[in-house]
Design a protein around this motif. Structure first.
Motif, short mmCIF file in Angstrom:
data_model
loop_
_atom_site.label_atom_id
_atom_site.label_comp_id
_atom_site.label_asym_id
_atom_site.label_seq_id
_atom_site.Cartn_x
_atom_site.Cartn_y
_atom_site.Cartn_z
N ILE A 3 0.87 -1.18 0.00
CA ILE A 3 0.00 0.00 0.00
C ILE A 3 0.90 1.22 0.00
CG2 ILE A 3 -1.74 1.32 1.26
CD1 ILE A 3 -2.68 -1.29 2.52
N SER A 4 0.68 2.09 -0.96
CA SER A 4 1.40 3.36 -1.02
C SER A 4 0.63 4.38 -0.18
CB SER A 4 1.49 3.82 -2.48
OG SER A 4 2.05 5.10 -2.55
N ARG A 5 1.34 5.23 0.53
CA ARG A 5 0.70 6.27 1.35
C ARG A 5 1.26 7.63 0.98
NH1 ARG A 5 1.00 1.72 4.53
NH2 ARG A 5 -0.95 1.15 5.55
N ALA A 6 0.41 8.46 0.44
CA ALA A 6 0.79 9.83 0.08
C ALA A 6 0.10 10.77 1.06
CB ALA A 6 0.36 10.15 -1.35
N ASP A 71 -7.24 22.41 6.14
CA ASP A 71 -6.09 22.18 7.01
C ASP A 71 -6.02 20.77 7.58
OD1 ASP A 71 -3.69 23.46 7.70
OD2 ASP A 71 -4.37 23.73 9.77
N ASP A 72 -6.97 19.90 7.22
CA ASP A 72 -6.84 18.50 7.63
C ASP A 72 -5.59 17.91 6.98
OD1 ASP A 72 -9.16 18.32 9.15
OD2 ASP A 72 -10.33 17.28 7.62
N SER A 73 -4.88 17.07 7.72
CA SER A 73 -3.80 16.27 7.13
C SER A 73 -4.43 14.98 6.63
CB SER A 73 -2.73 15.96 8.18
OG SER A 73 -2.04 17.14 8.52
N ILE A 74 -4.20 14.71 5.37
CA ILE A 74 -4.85 13.60 4.69
C ILE A 74 -3.80 12.60 4.22
CG2 ILE A 74 -6.27 12.97 2.67
CD1 ILE A 74 -7.79 14.62 4.75
N ILE A 75 -4.15 11.34 4.30
CA ILE A 75 -3.32 10.26 3.74
C ILE A 75 -4.14 9.59 2.65
CG2 ILE A 75 -2.18 8.05 4.18
CD1 ILE A 75 -1.87 9.03 7.13
N ILE A 76 -3.54 9.45 1.48
CA ILE A 76 -4.17 8.72 0.39
C ILE A 76 -3.50 7.36 0.30
CG2 ILE A 76 -4.68 8.55 -2.06
CD1 ILE A 76 -4.70 11.77 -0.20
N GLU A 77 -4.21 6.32 0.72
CA GLU A 77 -3.70 4.96 0.59
C GLU A 77 -4.10 4.44 -0.79
OE1 GLU A 77 -3.72 3.13 5.09
OE2 GLU A 77 -5.35 2.55 3.73
N THR A 78 -3.14 3.85 -1.48
CA THR A 78 -3.39 3.35 -2.83
C THR A 78 -2.85 1.93 -2.95
OG1 THR A 78 -3.07 5.60 -3.67
CG2 THR A 78 -3.00 3.81 -5.29
N PHE A 79 -3.64 1.07 -3.58
CA PHE A 79 -3.16 -0.28 -3.87
C PHE A 79 -3.86 -0.79 -5.12
CE2 PHE A 79 -6.72 -0.77 -0.97
CZ PHE A 79 -7.45 -1.82 -1.49
N ILE A 89 -6.77 -1.78 -11.99
CA ILE A 89 -7.74 -1.12 -11.12
C ILE A 89 -7.02 -0.76 -9.82
CG2 ILE A 89 -9.91 -1.28 -9.83
CD1 ILE A 89 -10.84 -3.33 -11.94
N PHE A 90 -6.96 0.54 -9.55
CA PHE A 90 -6.39 1.04 -8.30
C PHE A 90 -7.51 1.35 -7.32
CE2 PHE A 90 -3.08 2.27 -11.36
CZ PHE A 90 -1.93 1.90 -10.68
N ASN A 91 -7.33 0.97 -6.07
CA ASN A 91 -8.25 1.34 -4.99
C ASN A 91 -7.60 2.42 -4.13
OD1 ASN A 91 -10.08 -0.58 -5.83
ND2 ASN A 91 -10.38 -1.42 -3.79
N TYR A 92 -8.45 3.26 -3.53
CA TYR A 92 -7.98 4.38 -2.72
C TYR A 92 -8.78 4.48 -1.44
CZ TYR A 92 -6.62 5.60 -7.46
OH TYR A 92 -6.13 5.56 -8.74
N ASN A 93 -8.09 4.79 -0.35
CA ASN A 93 -8.70 5.19 0.90
C ASN A 93 -8.17 6.57 1.22
OD1 ASN A 93 -10.09 2.73 1.55
ND2 ASN A 93 -8.13 1.85 2.12
N VAL A 94 -9.08 7.52 1.45
CA VAL A 94 -8.69 8.86 1.87
C VAL A 94 -8.93 8.91 3.37
CG1 VAL A 94 -9.12 11.33 1.64
CG2 VAL A 94 -9.31 9.83 -0.37
#
Length: 143
Positions: A3-6, A71-79, A89-94
């Protein structure tokens, strides 16, 4: 599971009159996540395009669970949910970093095409790129 985390900070310009991130802004966040994920394979979109490979979107979806705010700090999880020689097909969790709350979930479906806009079999036409992407996907499958 790979899982990549941006990470990013919600900018004021991304919010609407209610102070919540406007719905269409999630899609550029998905793109950020996708770019970071692909970098983990050792290639970039630019490298792929230089080799004549493009990945147009053919389907996209986002389920909004709770609005992100300025101003929320957000992480975009991608797999990668699904990978074949002709599409991915990429899935994302914000996720809001402060409380690990999932704010949105989505996916994008993309196909592999050449510079003539014809669908290609990535495994046959560019086996080295296929192997790099598949290695990350296989990592997901083994978890």
């Amino acid at each position: 599971m790979h899982i990549s985390r941006a990470k990013l900070k919600v900018r004021y310009s991304e919010t609407d009159k209610m102070g919540i991130v406007y719905h269409s802004n999630y899609y550029p966040w998905f793109e950020i996540g996708r770019g970071e994920y692909i970098i983990k394979s050792g290639i970039t979109y630019k490298n792929m395009e230089e080799q004549g490979i493009m990945m147009p979107l053919v389907e996209t979806y986002c389920k909004y669970i709770e609005g992100a705010k300025y101003d929320d700090s957000i992480i975009i999880e991608t797999f990668i949910k699904e990978l074949s020689p002709v599409k991915v097909i990429f899935n994302y969790n914000v996720i809001r970093e402060e409380d690990n709350k999932i704010l949105a979930q989505g996916y994008t479906t993309q196909t592999f095409i050449n510079s003539n806009f014809k669908i290609i079999n990535l495994k046959r036409s560019h086996p080295e790129i296929w192997e790099k992407l598949y290695a990350l996907y296989e990592d997901k499958q083994s978890s």
